[in-house]
Write an enzyme that holds these catalytic residues in place. Sequence first.
Site, short mmCIF file in Angstrom:
data_model
loop_
_atom_site.label_atom_id
_atom_site.label_comp_id
_atom_site.label_asym_id
_atom_site.label_seq_id
_atom_site.Cartn_x
_atom_site.Cartn_y
_atom_site.Cartn_z
N LYS A 1 -41.05 -111.09 33.63
CA LYS A 1 -41.24 -109.77 34.24
C LYS A 1 -41.40 -109.84 35.77
O LYS A 1 -41.11 -108.85 36.46
CB LYS A 1 -42.46 -109.08 33.64
N SER B 1 -46.71 -102.73 28.69
CA SER B 1 -47.41 -103.30 27.54
C SER B 1 -48.32 -104.43 27.97
O SER B 1 -49.11 -104.93 27.18
CB SER B 1 -46.41 -103.81 26.51
#
Length: 369
Positions: A106, A127
């Site tokens: 990410k 998340s």
Amino acid sequence: MNAGRTEVMPDTPSWTDPAAPGPAALSPAAPGPAAPSPAVPGHAAPGPAVPRPGGRAQAGAGGPGPEDVRAAARRIAGHIRRTPLLPVLPGVLIKAEHRQHGGSFKLRGAVNAVLALGARRVVTGSSGNHGIALARLAAGLGVRVTVVLAAGANPAKVALIEALGGHTVGVAGGVAEREVRARALAEESGAVLIPSSDHELVVAGQGTVGREILADAPGTRTVYVPTGGGGLLAGVCLAAGGHPVRVVGVEPATTPRYARSLAAGRPVRLPPSDTVADGLRGQQPGTVPYPIIRDRVDDLIAVSDTEILAAAALLGRRGIEAEPSGAVALAGALRAGRSHDRAVAIVSGGNTAAALTAATARTHLPVHT
């Protein structure tokens, strides 16, 4: 954040590893490739995935393209690790994004978006791993970050975001409600909204994973990609433009939003669901990733929680600590029977409970329970 550090790759990796366990090394409890995946309650069970029509297109009209992935690679080079390809089974390598700064892929999309936009205040829905990446980056750049998390978010990931200096906001409901709240907060505060996957710069940044795979192992025939919001899968599809490699997205069986959407010919929203792969609980395809995936992905397959945990255990026996979401692609390769030699499965994250606790401790702040 170790700016300027780049991990140097060894010579072209080999898919042959005499020490790698064969299929028998799987836990006896792990289902074989033919085991059916459970259906999403209230929905028909997904059938076998098939190549998509026009599967060699490079991008959706007006969306990011391979040139954006190349630009992202240049932009983020001083902030990320070039993670290695490691043998895990005969014929299968893993792309070790669990070794990335912040514990997951990410960081690539987060860095690309923040630097390209010159953002000073950022809001996102996450998340966990995207929020960790943004908070880690922000700590070094003086950027203020607010992370909105849905019900059921991993508390250890929330603790690390806060320890890194990020502000967290919890919402009831699922990922869809999370995204609505994040958008509203960005509008109210004047901050830049950087979604975890549904953003052109994020997709382009994630595409550098695929770019590195094809550069470091040009003979790769199949890449297995864990699929939640679709940012990583879309990015790999862009990186694979003009390359004969097969791109296979792997979704948790309880959340096959891309398989259902492509079968329906339009984005489909699924109800909130539960899976051990907490980072892959998105309910519907993103506006940016969907057309890219539709026009380039070769297969979409679903794996059960049992298969995901078996893949994580196999990785653990090889000394690779992957969180369940990070083991999904390997679970997909195992479900496919590894029939396509020279495969790469992306281990997208290693933020296990132990890794998160250690990372939080390194900030010299207490872990919140």
